[in-house]
Design an enzyme around this catalytic site. Structure first.
Site, PDB file in Angstrom:
ATOM      1  CE  LYS A  71      28.269  26.159  -4.640  1.00 48.39           C
ATOM      2  NZ  LYS A  71      28.375  25.092  -3.620  1.00 48.39           N
ATOM      3  CB  THR A  72      23.924  22.207  -8.867  1.00 50.40           C
ATOM      4  OG1 THR A  72      25.334  22.393  -8.758  1.00 50.40           O
ATOM      5  CG2 THR A  72      23.574  21.733 -10.259  1.00 50.40           C
ATOM      6  CG  ASP A  74      29.332  24.558 -10.255  1.00 49.79           C
ATOM      7  OD1 ASP A  74      29.401  25.331  -9.285  1.00 49.79           O
ATOM      8  OD2 ASP A  74      29.208  23.326 -10.136  1.00 49.79           O
ATOM      9  CB  THR A 119      33.603  26.659  -3.022  1.00 45.59           C
ATOM     10  OG1 THR A 119      34.677  26.672  -3.957  1.00 45.59           O
ATOM     11  CG2 THR A 119      32.649  25.528  -3.364  1.00 45.59           C
ATOM     12  NE  ARG A 158      27.197  16.445  -3.682  1.00 43.59           N
ATOM     13  CZ  ARG A 158      27.608  17.574  -4.256  1.00 43.59           C
ATOM     14  NH1 ARG A 158      28.621  18.232  -3.747  1.00 43.59           N
ATOM     15  NH2 ARG A 158      27.004  18.038  -5.312  1.00 43.59           N
TER      16      ARG A 158
HETATM   17  N1  LIG Z   1      17.764  22.623   0.277  1.00 44.64           N
HETATM   18  C1  LIG Z   1      17.751  21.366  -0.171  1.00 44.64           C
HETATM   19  N2  LIG Z   1      16.660  20.606  -0.043  1.00 44.64           N
HETATM   20  C2  LIG Z   1      16.682  19.319  -0.453  1.00 44.64           C
HETATM   21  N3  LIG Z   1      17.746  18.703  -1.047  1.00 44.64           N
HETATM   22  C3  LIG Z   1      18.846  19.428  -1.201  1.00 44.64           C
HETATM   23  C4  LIG Z   1      18.910  20.797  -0.790  1.00 44.64           C
HETATM   24  N4  LIG Z   1      20.130  21.274  -1.083  1.00 44.64           N
HETATM   25  C5  LIG Z   1      20.809  20.267  -1.657  1.00 44.64           C
HETATM   26  N5  LIG Z   1      20.046  19.162  -1.721  1.00 44.64           N
HETATM   27  C6  LIG Z   1      20.481  17.865  -2.264  1.00 44.64           C
HETATM   28  O1  LIG Z   1      21.880  17.726  -2.025  1.00 44.64           O
HETATM   29  C7  LIG Z   1      22.549  17.261  -3.190  1.00 44.64           C
HETATM   30  C8  LIG Z   1      23.675  18.209  -3.555  1.00 44.64           C
HETATM   31  O2  LIG Z   1      23.151  19.466  -3.959  1.00 44.64           O
HETATM   32  P1  LIG Z   1      23.827  20.341  -5.123  1.00 44.64           P
HETATM   33  O3  LIG Z   1      24.414  19.469  -6.186  1.00 44.64           O
HETATM   34  O4  LIG Z   1      22.817  21.339  -5.533  1.00 44.64           O
HETATM   35  O5  LIG Z   1      24.982  21.049  -4.317  1.00 44.64           O
HETATM   36  P2  LIG Z   1      26.074  22.114  -4.842  1.00 44.64           P
HETATM   37  O6  LIG Z   1      26.133  23.183  -3.808  1.00 44.64           O
HETATM   38  O7  LIG Z   1      25.766  22.522  -6.231  1.00 44.64           O
HETATM   39  O8  LIG Z   1      27.409  21.271  -4.816  1.00 44.64           O
HETATM   40  P3  LIG Z   1      28.749  21.514  -5.705  1.00 44.64           P
HETATM   41  O9  LIG Z   1      29.285  22.833  -5.284  1.00 44.64           O
HETATM   42  O10 LIG Z   1      29.627  20.357  -5.301  1.00 44.64           O
HETATM   43  O11 LIG Z   1      28.316  21.447  -7.137  1.00 44.64           O
HETATM   44  C9  LIG Z   1      21.468  17.088  -4.259  1.00 44.64           C
HETATM   45  O12 LIG Z   1      21.112  15.732  -4.331  1.00 44.64           O
HETATM   46  C10 LIG Z   1      20.288  17.864  -3.755  1.00 44.64           C
HETATM   47  O13 LIG Z   1      19.097  17.206  -4.062  1.00 44.64           O
END
Ligand SMILES: Nc1ncnc2c1ncn2[C@@H]1O[C@H](COP(=O)(O)OP(=O)(O)OP(=O)(O)O)[C@@H](O)[C@H]1O
Length: 373
Positions: free
Chosen positions: A67-68, A112, A161, A220
């Protein structure tokens, strides 16, 4: 409390910093989530053609699904500045007013954990999203007056989430909702190869498959396990990211062949041994494993449901036959079984890479299915 295991989907501060280097920077580099990518690309391009800020965007899905990363990509694709904050950081409406009133035109505001924002701030956000205005309250009690303040048009990107916890008036103000699903093993392998390249550590195909299969459909976790395998290969192995080194490292870190961690196993253990397979309510289950109900619901359950170990029924959580088998137990003759295989998609153990595909046990499904006594 739940301590982070190698397969926890949540990240700590240090990991967030490491992750920065591995984040894809453009929509074209973002692996998987095809429907979301296509829909989003349309939203962004049409806004650019009309030379307007795009509609507000809500992203829902479990931790670590990107998401981030996607919020950063949205700002980059628009060529717009990005401001990042989170629900827990907004304790009063004044905190939000301070952010909103300093936004530049077209700026992307990433909020977030939007479901954790303080209630009064939520109401301020409704007006800001719809009319690009904040009403600053001056004074207290009956003499208090609201002074309207215009703010620059911006795009809110909210992430949660728990989409089910957002009040309807807030949800309705988003023009587009992106539901982030768990990733297919093949997509995780692609992410792993890309990350390994960035880390300067070429990954053998079989090792990528092994890591992807234990990553719970979550990028992740895949990237974290990759770093553990690299550590192992450098210190104890021959330095190469081979299948043998991957297996040895994952065994050392107690990562279950299906990606189950201690919390998952504790839940199954309690459910099977103490409650004879259920049904049991979420809060009872959470207390029994010494954990917050939210952690059980957000961190562990979606994966257990999607993988076919657990079913949510109107009477509570129920273990499936697969859960009994995986834990090496025989169900009692009167055990209740959830219809998990039908309800939660493919069995992860039965598909290549062990990790099943994208089931339909999405986070949001789980929230709707909350029915604990
Ligand atoms: N579609 C994708 N392609 C490549 N790498 C990804 C992808 N999605 C996530 N990642 C990698 O996974 C890791 C976690 O992603 P991210 O921080 O965006 O998740 P999030 O959903 O925001 O988590 P949270 O809810 O805990 O903040 C990052 O290092 C990111 O580079």
């Amino acid at each position: 409390m739940y301590e982070r295991d190698a397969v926890s989907p949540e990240a700590d501060v240090e990991e967030h910093q490491i992750e920065g280097a591995l984040r894809p920077k453009a929509l074209s580099e973002f692996v998987g989530q095809h429907r979301v990518r296509e829909q989003l690309s349309l939203v962004l391009h049409s806004a650019q053609r009309r030379n307007r800020a795009p509609d507000h965007i809500l992203m829902s899905g479990g931790p670590g699904l990107g998401k981030t990363t996607l919020a950063m990509i949205i700002a980059a694709e628009l060529g717009a500045p990005l401001r990042i904050t989170s629900g827990p950081a907004i304790e009063r409406s004044g905190d939000l007013a301070a952010v909103l009133s300093t936004l530049q035109e077209g700026e992307v505001l990433f909020l977030d954990e939007i479901h954790r924002m303080a209630r009064p701030a939520e109401e301020m956000l409704y007006v800001a999203m719809e009319d690009f205005r904040v009403d600053v309250i001056v004074g207290k009690g009956p003499g208090a007056t609201a002074i309207p303040l215009d703010i620059a048009p911006f795009t809110l990107v909210g992430a949660t989430t728990r989409a089910g916890m957002l009040p309807a008036p807030l949800r309705d103000r988003f023009g587009f909702t992106a539901h982030m699903d768990f990733y297919e093993p093949a997509e995780l392998e692609q992410i792993l190869h890309r990350s390994a390249g960035l880390l300067g550590a070429p990954l053998e195909a079989a090792a990528a498959g092994e890591i992807a299969g234990r990553s719970r459909g979550t990028p992740r976790i895949a990237n974290r396990l990759l770093r553990r395998v690299r550590d192992y290969a450098e210190v104890r192995g021959d330095g190469r990211l081979t299948l043998a080194n991957a297996r040895a490292a994952l065994e050392l870190y107690e990562v279950d062949p299906l990606g189950l961690d201690r919390l998952d196993r504790a839940i199954l253990d309690v459910l099977l041994n103490r409650f004879r397979g259920g049904p049991v309510g979420l809060s009872t289950l959470a207390v029994s494993v010494g954990e917050e109900a939210e952690t059980v619901e957000v961190v562990a359950e979606p994966f257990l449901v999607r993988s076919g170990f657990l079913a949510r029924t109107p009477r509570g959580r129920v273990a499936t036959p697969m859960a009994w088998t995986h834990m090496g137990l025989t169900p009692p003759p009167d055990a209740a079984f959830g219809a998990a295989m039908g309800a939660s998609g493919r069995n992860p153990g039965s598909s290549a890479g062990n990790n099943g595909g994208r089931g339909n046990g999405r986070q949001a499904d789980g929230e709707q299915g909350e029915n604990s006594p």
